[in-house]
Scaffold this motif. Structure first.
Motif, PDB file in Angstrom:
ATOM      1  N   ALA B 150     -62.174  27.370 -17.898  1.00  0.00           N
ATOM      2  CA  ALA B 150     -62.786  28.679 -17.620  1.00  0.00           C
ATOM      3  C   ALA B 150     -62.789  28.963 -16.123  1.00  0.00           C
ATOM      4  O   ALA B 150     -62.447  30.062 -15.680  1.00  0.00           O
ATOM      5  CB  ALA B 150     -64.207  28.721 -18.177  1.00  0.00           C
ATOM      6  N   ASN B 153     -59.320  29.626 -14.920  1.00  0.00           N
ATOM      7  CA  ASN B 153     -58.822  30.880 -15.461  1.00  0.00           C
ATOM      8  C   ASN B 153     -59.435  32.103 -14.780  1.00  0.00           C
ATOM      9  O   ASN B 153     -58.718  33.031 -14.414  1.00  0.00           O
ATOM     10  CB  ASN B 153     -59.165  30.915 -16.953  1.00  0.00           C
ATOM     11  N   ASP B 154     -60.749  32.115 -14.608  1.00  0.00           N
ATOM     12  CA  ASP B 154     -61.436  33.280 -14.056  1.00  0.00           C
ATOM     13  C   ASP B 154     -62.826  32.886 -13.559  1.00  0.00           C
ATOM     14  O   ASP B 154     -63.800  32.911 -14.313  1.00  0.00           O
ATOM     15  CB  ASP B 154     -61.545  34.368 -15.134  1.00  0.00           C
ATOM     16  N   VAL B 156     -64.914  34.410 -11.678  1.00  0.00           N
ATOM     17  CA  VAL B 156     -65.922  35.474 -11.696  1.00  0.00           C
ATOM     18  C   VAL B 156     -66.569  35.565 -13.082  1.00  0.00           C
ATOM     19  O   VAL B 156     -67.796  35.602 -13.217  1.00  0.00           O
ATOM     20  CB  VAL B 156     -65.303  36.831 -11.292  1.00  0.00           C
ATOM     21  N   VAL B 157     -65.740  35.577 -14.123  1.00  0.00           N
ATOM     22  CA  VAL B 157     -66.277  35.653 -15.483  1.00  0.00           C
ATOM     23  C   VAL B 157     -67.117  34.406 -15.790  1.00  0.00           C
ATOM     24  O   VAL B 157     -68.212  34.510 -16.346  1.00  0.00           O
ATOM     25  CB  VAL B 157     -65.132  35.814 -16.515  1.00  0.00           C
ATOM     26  N   SER B 158     -66.631  33.227 -15.397  1.00  0.00           N
ATOM     27  CA  SER B 158     -67.385  31.990 -15.625  1.00  0.00           C
ATOM     28  C   SER B 158     -68.766  32.095 -15.001  1.00  0.00           C
ATOM     29  O   SER B 158     -69.775  31.741 -15.608  1.00  0.00           O
ATOM     30  CB  SER B 158     -66.652  30.795 -15.019  1.00  0.00           C
ATOM     31  N   ASP B 159     -68.804  32.602 -13.778  1.00  0.00           N
ATOM     32  CA  ASP B 159     -70.069  32.761 -13.062  1.00  0.00           C
ATOM     33  C   ASP B 159     -71.006  33.719 -13.811  1.00  0.00           C
ATOM     34  O   ASP B 159     -72.189  33.443 -13.982  1.00  0.00           O
ATOM     35  CB  ASP B 159     -69.770  33.296 -11.658  1.00  0.00           C
ATOM     36  N   LEU B 160     -70.454  34.828 -14.296  1.00  0.00           N
ATOM     37  CA  LEU B 160     -71.297  35.817 -14.988  1.00  0.00           C
ATOM     38  C   LEU B 160     -71.824  35.279 -16.319  1.00  0.00           C
ATOM     39  O   LEU B 160     -72.824  35.775 -16.826  1.00  0.00           O
ATOM     40  CB  LEU B 160     -70.531  37.125 -15.216  1.00  0.00           C
ATOM     41  N   PHE B 161     -71.160  34.278 -16.880  1.00  0.00           N
ATOM     42  CA  PHE B 161     -71.704  33.652 -18.090  1.00  0.00           C
ATOM     43  C   PHE B 161     -72.627  32.483 -17.754  1.00  0.00           C
ATOM     44  O   PHE B 161     -72.988  31.695 -18.625  1.00  0.00           O
ATOM     45  CB  PHE B 161     -70.575  33.239 -19.042  1.00  0.00           C
TER      46      PHE B 161
END
Lengths: 261, 279
Positions: B150, B153-154, B156-161
């Motif tokens: 994760a 891959n991304d 920013v998205v990992s952080d937001l989850f």
């Protein structure tokens, strides 16, 4: 004292360099609402989402969740306070399966050290995998569970992106253009899925260009243009608003249209 | 077993271990060109403590691995501010610095080299290799492994989850160094003589190649890569002058024909599906 709003945007401004993208924007989302944020291209809708989820810091103003100021809170912590989002340009792990992508959304409910180091893929029935499979089955996507997402059609990937956000059990779900690129059948399925999500107690804040979709889904609409709020109310109310017509159609056409009616 | 076969097997075991050292950071998107440096730390520390304090080899390996891990944790925060090609350059420089330190460290012989008194048995090296592989395999079945992907891959998205992206990055980097430390210690107690030049940039590049050619998506990929790189030059021994040319052509062909590496999750999935449908 009345209960504070689920989300409050209080006189928020955002500048990129010298360019004001959001100016003194205020609005509230009450718990249980289905609110749409609409406006012409470049109005600042996606920026609003990035400010709420903490991707960008604010230039001025405050953001509150249930009365709690989250303006300075790290983006990573916000999901633990009930804010989750989907992405306009689907951001999934392309080589991983649907199940694995959805499992990312379980992180806020499975974030202890033992959760991190449990070899769940060796368990016969991992509760996480089961939960992900059930979520896919409820969305009628069970047949895609084990497939890598880069092999799936656009509409399916879009809904996996949505399921992942729901899996975090948010109070407020931010949906960035959920209907963009979907065909009429998929759009109808999305509508039903979102109504079911709302019935499970999740408040929806939607950015969307498909006005028919917004009209059916949302109870209230906030219209922004050039980063400022120009109208707020039900879809019928904002549709009659002169400023909204002008923003969408241009000044002259708007005058002609209101003359004609 | 002949002495030659045993020597090849031992070399293979050590290469398989260090391939995992390159794999863990790469799984999180970090190209670590300083793996040889962390091997050197593991090798010298294990050699020094077993020579000086007469510790058993197993404790030497543990000390070497711990030392490599500690250095990685301390350096991870400044290093991981860089990413992509800049991180690769920074780790490359780090590997050179570590090599230069040992080149000047009189207590372990400096440029003259350092004799390692205790020699590891065949079974100890094989057991250690099996233990490392088992632990990495277990780790690959966890959420931690999912989050490595994760974060690569991304972020920013990992952080937001809610994933602590920096923590995952630091763990991937330092666990890789820990395994490199184990591999280095095995090397020390197998070859019995250490020279700083043994841990040069070419070794780091080879380790990265094991992983890239084997495939970065599975634990099996780097193992296969290490097999390929250890055995192929031996198989080509028949033609002494040309074997490196053939070997290099193999690498180029593999990169051109299968850039994602030999083993991918998709390939494994297909193989297991076929087995299930047959059964």
């Amino acid at each position: 004292m009345s209960k504070p709003a689920l989300l409050e945007f209080a006189e928020v401004s955002k500048l990129f360099g010298g360019l004001a993208v959001i100016t003194q924007l205020s609005f509230k989302v009450d718990a249980g609402e289905r609110l749409a944020l609409i406006g012409p291209n470049g109005a600042g809708k996606s920026t609003v989402f990035n400010l709420i989820s903490g991707v960008y810091p604010l230039s001025a103003g405050r953001i509150l969740i249930e009365g709690k100021d989250i303006t300075q809170m790290a983006s990573r912590r916000r999901i633990y306070h009930g804010v989750s989002r989907s992405f306009q340009n689907i951001r999934l792990m392309e080589h991983q399966t649907a199940i694995e992508n959805i499992m990312l959304g379980q992180h806020p409910t499975a974030s202890s050290l033992s959760d991190l180091l449990t070899p769940y893929r060796l368990q016969r029935r991992s509760p996480w995998v089961e939960e992900a499979k059930e979520a896919l089955a409820r969305a009628k996507l069970a047949q895609y569970a084990e497939r890598p997402v880069n092999t799936l059609p656009y509409g399916v990937r879009k809904r996996i992106d949505l399921l992942r956000a729901v899996m975090a059990r948010p109070k407020l779900l931010l949906l960035d253009e959920p209907a963009a690129g979907l065909n009429p059948v998929e759009t109808e399925e999305l509508h039903e899925q979102l109504m079911a999500i709302h019935d499970s107690g999740i408040t929806l804040l939607v950015v969307e260009h498909d006005m028919h979709f917004v009209d059916r889904l949302c109870t209230r609409v906030v219209v922004i243009n050039f980063g400022e709020k120009i109208a707020e109310g039900t879809m019928d109310e904002v549709r009659r608003d002169a400023k909204v017509r002008e923003a969408y159609l241009g000044a002259e056409v708007a005058t002609e249209a209101s003359d004609a009616s | 077993m002949s002495g030659y076969a045993e020597a090849i097997l031992l070399m293979l075991a050590i290469n398989v271990v260090v391939a995992q050292a390159g794999y863990l950071p790469l799984a999180a998107g970090q190209l670590n060109l300083g793996v040889a440096g962390f091997m050197a730390i593991g090798a010298y520390v294990s050699a020094f403590v077993t020579n000086t304090y007469d510790l058993p080899i197993v404790l030497g390996i543990v000390s070497g691995a711990f030392a490599a891990w500690l250095v990685a944790v301390l350096l991870a925060v400044p290093l991981l501010r860089a990413s992509g090609i800049y991180l690769a350059l920074a780790t490359f420089a780090l590997g050179q610095v570590i090599q230069a330190v040992f080149l000047n460290l009189e207590v372990v012989g400096a440029a003259a080299g350092y004799a390692v008194k205790k020699h590891a048995s065949f079974s100890l090296i094989m057991t250690t290799t099996a233990t490392v592989l088992a632990l990495v395999f277990l780790l690959s079945r966890t959420r931690f492994a999912l989050y490595l992907t994760a974060v690569k891959n991304d972020p920013v998205v990992s952080d937001l989850f809610g994933i602590n992206v920096r923590m995952i990055k630091v763990q991937a980097f330092s666990l890789g160094a820990l395994i490199a430390g184990v591999g280095g210690a095995l090397y020390a107690h197998q070859y019995s003589y250490l020279e700083p030049q043994n841990f040069n940039i070419l070794l780091s590049v080879y380790i990265v190649l094991y992983v890239l050619l084997g495939g970065t998506q599975t634990v099996l990929g780097p193992i296969l890569g290490a097999f390929f790189f250890t055995l192929l030059p031996e198989l080509l021994r028949g033609s002494e002058q040309w074997r490196y040319v053939v070997f290099a052509l193999f690498i180029i062909a593999l990169m051109a024909l299968r850039p994602q590496g030999l083993i991918t999750t998709e390939l494994l999935r297909r193989l297991t599906l076929r087995r299930e449908s047959k059964g």
